[in-house]
Write a protein that holds these residues in place. Structure first.
Motif, PDB file in Angstrom:
ATOM      1  N   ARG A 141       0.890  -1.373  -0.137  1.00  0.00           N
ATOM      2  CA  ARG A 141       0.097   0.034  -0.107  1.00  0.00           C
ATOM      3  C   ARG A 141       0.802   1.323  -0.044  1.00  0.00           C
ATOM      4  O   ARG A 141       0.395   2.196  -0.602  1.00  0.00           O
ATOM      5  N   LEU A 183       0.649   4.289  -3.131  1.00  0.00           N
ATOM      6  CA  LEU A 183       0.511   5.786  -2.501  1.00  0.00           C
ATOM      7  C   LEU A 183       1.772   6.631  -3.254  1.00  0.00           C
ATOM      8  O   LEU A 183       1.644   7.462  -3.934  1.00  0.00           O
ATOM      9  N   TRP A 224       2.217   9.398  -6.543  1.00  0.00           N
ATOM     10  CA  TRP A 224       2.141  10.797  -5.851  1.00  0.00           C
ATOM     11  C   TRP A 224       3.221  11.688  -6.834  1.00  0.00           C
ATOM     12  O   TRP A 224       4.170  10.835  -7.695  1.00  0.00           O
ATOM     13  N   LEU A 284      -0.355  15.723   3.153  1.00  0.00           N
ATOM     14  CA  LEU A 284      -0.231  14.456   2.542  1.00  0.00           C
ATOM     15  C   LEU A 284       0.432  13.449   3.438  1.00  0.00           C
ATOM     16  O   LEU A 284       1.405  13.793   4.078  1.00  0.00           O
ATOM     17  N   PRO A 285       0.049  12.168   3.235  1.00  0.00           N
ATOM     18  CA  PRO A 285       1.045  11.169   3.857  1.00  0.00           C
ATOM     19  C   PRO A 285       2.210  10.662   2.922  1.00  0.00           C
ATOM     20  O   PRO A 285       3.244  10.227   3.866  1.00  0.00           O
ATOM     21  N   GLU A 286       2.035  10.767   1.828  1.00  0.00           N
ATOM     22  CA  GLU A 286       3.336  10.319   1.032  1.00  0.00           C
ATOM     23  C   GLU A 286       4.661  10.936   1.368  1.00  0.00           C
ATOM     24  O   GLU A 286       5.619  10.141   1.465  1.00  0.00           O
ATOM     25  N   GLN A 330      -3.816   4.151   9.999  1.00  0.00           N
ATOM     26  CA  GLN A 330      -3.633   3.642   8.409  1.00  0.00           C
ATOM     27  C   GLN A 330      -2.560   4.866   7.796  1.00  0.00           C
ATOM     28  O   GLN A 330      -2.492   6.012   8.279  1.00  0.00           O
ATOM     29  N   GLU A 389      -2.808   6.113   4.993  1.00  0.00           N
ATOM     30  CA  GLU A 389      -3.526   7.221   4.450  1.00  0.00           C
ATOM     31  C   GLU A 389      -4.208   8.468   5.433  1.00  0.00           C
ATOM     32  O   GLU A 389      -4.191   9.549   5.025  1.00  0.00           O
TER      33      GLU A 389
END
Length: 841
Positions: free
Chosen positions: A612, A616, A620, A628-630, A712, A714
């Motif tokens: 996962r 992501l 990106w 953002l999480p990336e 998570q 995300e």
């Protein structure tokens, strides 16, 4: 019921009825009310004493040292606009305004430059003071006063009178000692001297220096690993370079060590930066033909360590040569980055190699002598006494050689690269007693066009800067600062410590100003600098082998080339750009065998979490956006990856590499000159591939993210980890007070974005944003009044002032305030107007 209580005044120990319980309750209530009242009274007293030092911006002061009245109009952002009949009076007003808002900050910087922190903070700052005294920053500043031109001497004198006028006013009117911090320490504040301002310039140079540590680290690596592998970890910027040098051949007898590089002076009070935190900045300009509105454009965001308050202070002063406005440093009487109606000027760190470490051989028969090309000579020595709070004074002996001051072996681990029977000294352009950098800065501020500004830069010595200047027609970049004249036969080529007794290693003075890199009116109409490599010239005209940027420049070129003409808004967009060229270039390399591969894995398993994360990152665009999480996944992965690549070879010395070195990672995964061997773990019998190391590093990063943030993938947010941390240098670690004096803001950007937010790089919060653009300015000479600027906190250094952090949220959101030279606009909605009236005998 029966309760045994120890009660005063002979109360009965058994409480058996309602009336006694009611009486007990009433007494407890009374005690509680008294305690609350005492706490409230204490808080009110502290607040009253602290608030006494809040300056009244709308007041009249009768002061000695003025020729005519001065008016200080503070606009609605509390930016002072200083008006006077003479330049001396205007500089007086600037000093007065600086002291009103930043007196504690100014006195702390002065104490640091004087080597007198231990008088307040005791033994914890003793090593800082010791090294500052050995460099003799303040003594050299005192000598340099006489070297300034008459206009600069007059400005320094007038500015000092203005600072002292506020100190006198504080004392006469019992205004809370001038700042709340003074209640916690010795309240005595010495009057300001012209040398104090020059000392702060030298202190800035110290905070921007990194070449000393670079030389020591390169020497230690060359003793530990193969020369080509040194080139991997500390590569030349793209362009022609030289092969690594064997330090063991230069300094025989040095013992190799893998111990981590230790720094003698740590903590928020230390002016000695870590290698990665030694200064950065951006500046770019466009000629009128490349500007949509037909006027020159200039953008600048110099980078320094974040503090509360900011090192920067916005101000406008009305001089006989014209009004100027921009960023100042409290304690220094000049606009260092800003504009007038005729000229805009910007500064960026040039990364000039202006430091060399020299090995000095001691006379075996007399350790008070060292070897020179002419034989043994005595050290120049003198003793100095450092006063230490709550302890006995410490006396140290300062030693100087012809190459520079002798430094203690503990600083930057100099002892680890010093052969037995030797000491080390430091050659540095900053260590001049005839430093005319202040005259240059004031000359640039007074200049009317590009040519005059470049000529004024001739007097600049240190810290070396790239000066970007624009007038209504022309643009230019000129490196200012003295370049050491090294000989071509120099053994270390400015990269390694060298024997100081060999003539070929010694500096032969400084190069002529004409040797400094310069670009005038480029054919393409756009120029800029992101601390990238300036020129590709052979040693000794190379300028430097160590540059501050190889990444941001790539993104800048892309943005500049994407438009035929630019606007103020496009320059602002570039200044705030958070897309990482580094992420875009490295992720396809390190993940090329990992994308969309692997067997199906159940939800919640490490394999599924890795897949996962890769999904992501694959989608990106490389934008280091706070929401953002990336960016957090990417940053954690690269951090773990580099550590896995180097830990087995370097051992504890790997801790020195606190930030990802993009060129190193690229060399490894492209296997440049065999660099791919870093992926193989030396201690294991198997031969590991780079893909295996990348996968393990990602799993380790994801485990750390789960332990640190949970939830998570995300749900991760880069801004939660990448908070700009503006720390009060004295009270920032004090319980309770730290929640009042420190400022935290979630931010976008990262180590390698144009909107640069350099991370701390060390645990427990490696991604906290600690170094970046504390000042931003964009100037449009098609309509100069549309120019804008901002600082990262607020104008005031007083934690109780509403101007302590009021500009911070605008800065975080990428907003600016007007940069006007129109007096009427300054007066509109002004927060106050101070009137300084000359005192008459």
């Amino acid at each position: 019921m029966c309760c045994l209580l120890h009660l005063p005044n002979g109360w009965v120990q058994g409480v058996n009825n309602g009336s006694d319980m009611a009486m007990l309750f009433r007494w407890l209530l009374r005690l509680f009310v008294i305690a609350v009242a005492a706490v409230g009274l204490g808080v009110a007293t502290v607040y009253y004493l602290a608030s006494r030092s809040l300056p009244d911006y709308d007041a009249e002061y009768t002061l000695a040292g003025l020729e005519a009245p001065v008016e200080i109009v503070r606009d609605n952002a509390s930016v002072p606009h200083v008006f006077g009949e003479t330049d001396a009076d205007v500089f007086f007003g600037l000093g007065f305004a600086h002291a009103q808002d930043r007196l504690w900050q100014m006195t702390m910087m002065r104490r640091t430059a004087q080597g007198r922190l231990s008088e307040l903070f005791g033994e914890r700052t003793l090593k800082i003071d010791e090294l500052i005294r050995r460099l003799d920053l303040y003594g050299l500043a005192q000598k340099s006063v006489a070297a300034q031109d008459p206009e600069t001497r007059a400005a320094l004198d007038a500015y000092a009178r203005g600072v002292n006028a506020w100190i006198t006013t504080v004392n006469a009117k019992a205004m809370g000692r001038g700042a709340p911090e003074f209640f916690l320490f010795d309240p005595e504040v010495a009057y300001w001297q012209p040398a104090d301002s020059l000392a702060l310039v030298k202190l800035m140079g110290l905070q921007l220096s990194a070449h000393l540590e670079e030389e020591v680290l390169r020497a230690r690596l060359s003793l530990l690993i193969d020369g080509n592998r040194v080139r991997d970890l500390m590569p030349d910027a793209p362009g022609a370079g030289v092969m690594a040098i064997d330090y063991a051949a230069i300094a025989p007898g040095v013992t190799r060590s893998s111990a981590p590089l230790t720094r003698m002076a740590e903590g928020p009070l230390s002016p000695f930066p870590a290698r990665a935190l030694a200064g950065a900045s951006n500046a770019w300009a466009a000629t009128p033909r490349r500007a949509a509105a037909g006027g020159s454009l200039l953008a600048n965001d110099p980078h320094l360590g974040f503090t509360a308050p900011s090192p920067w202070y916005l101000a406008r002063i009305e001089l006989s040569s014209g009004a100027v406005i921009g960023g100042t440093i409290p304690g220094i009487p000049t606009v260092l980055a800003g504009r007038s109606d005729m000229l805009g000027w910007a500064i960026t760190s040039s990364y000039l190699d202006d430091q060399d470490v020299f090995l000095e051989r001691l006379n075996p028969e007399n350790p008070d002598e060292y070897l020179t090309p002419e034989g043994y000579k005595p050290f120049e020595t003198r003793r100095t006494i450092i006063k230490v709070a709550d302890s006995d004074p410490v006396t140290i002996t300062l030693r100087w050689t012809e190459n520079g001051p002798v430094l203690p072996g503990g600083h930057y681990d100099l002892a680890s690269i010093t052969p037995p029977g030797h000491v080390t000294s430091l050659g540095w352009t900053l260590l001049s007693g005839a430093d005319t950098s202040m005259s240059a800065a004031i000359g640039i501020m007074r200049a009317q066009d590009v040519d005059q500004a470049i000529e004024a830069g001739r007097l600049f010595i240190a810290p070396s800067q790239n000066l970007t200047v624009v007038d209504h027609e022309r643009i230019a970049i000129q490196m200012i600062g003295a370049m050491p004249r090294r000989q071509a036969a120099n053994q270390g080529m400015g990269r390694l410590p060298v024997p100081g007794w060999r003539a070929e290693n010694r500096w032969q003075g400084w190069l002529n100003y004409a040797a400094n890199p310069r670009v005038l009116d480029p054919e393409g109409g756009i120029l800029g600098n992101t601390n990238n490599k300036l020129v590709d010239r052979p040693f000794p005209l190379h300028v430097s082998y160590h540059w501050g940027d190889t990444q941001r420049i790539q993104r800048w070129k892309r943005l500049m080339e994407s438009r035929e003409v630019h606007t103020r808004e496009s320059f602002i967009e570039a200044q705030l750009d958070a897309v990482s060229f580094t992420a875009r270039s490295l992720l396809p390399l390190i993940g090329r065998d990992l994308w969309f591969t692997g067997d199906p894995a159940p939800a919640g398993s490490p394999e599924r979490r890795r897949q996962r994360a890769l999904e992501l990152l694959a989608e990106w665009n490389g934008e280091m956006n706070e929401h953002l999480p990336e960016p957090l996944i990417y940053a954690a992965w690269l951090r773990r990856l580099q550590d896995r690549l180097i830990r087995d070879e370097l051992g504890p010395l790997a801790d020195t590499f606190t930030h990802v070195e993009p060129l190193f990672v690229e060399r490894v995964f492209r296997n440049v000159d065999g660099a791919g061997q870093w992926c193989d773990i030396r201690q294991s019998s198997a031969t590991e591939t780079c893909t295996e190391i990348a996968r393990r590093a990602l799993d380790e990063a994801l485990l750390w993210l789960d332990e640190t943030y949970g939830g998570q993938l995300e749900a991760l947010r880069w801004g939660e980890a990448h908070q700009a941390f503006h720390m009060h240098q004295v009270l920032g670690e004090t319980p309770l007070l730290k929640w009042i004096v420190n400022i935290r803001q979630p931010t976008s950007g990262g180590d390698n974005t144009l909107n640069r937010g350099l991370t701390r790089g060390t645990a427990p919060d490696p991604f906290v944003n600690v170094h970046g653009a504390g000042y931003r300015g964009v100037y449009d000479f098609a309509d100069p009044e549309s120019s804008v600027f901002i600082i990262a906190t607020g104008q005031s250094g007083h934690p109780l002032s509403r101007h302590y952090d009021d500009l911070g949220e605008l800065w975080r959101r990428g907003e600016y305030i007007p940069m006007t030279l129109d007096p009427d606009l300054a007066r509109a909605a002004a927060v106050g107007t101070s009137r300084l009236i000359p005192a008459h005998d």
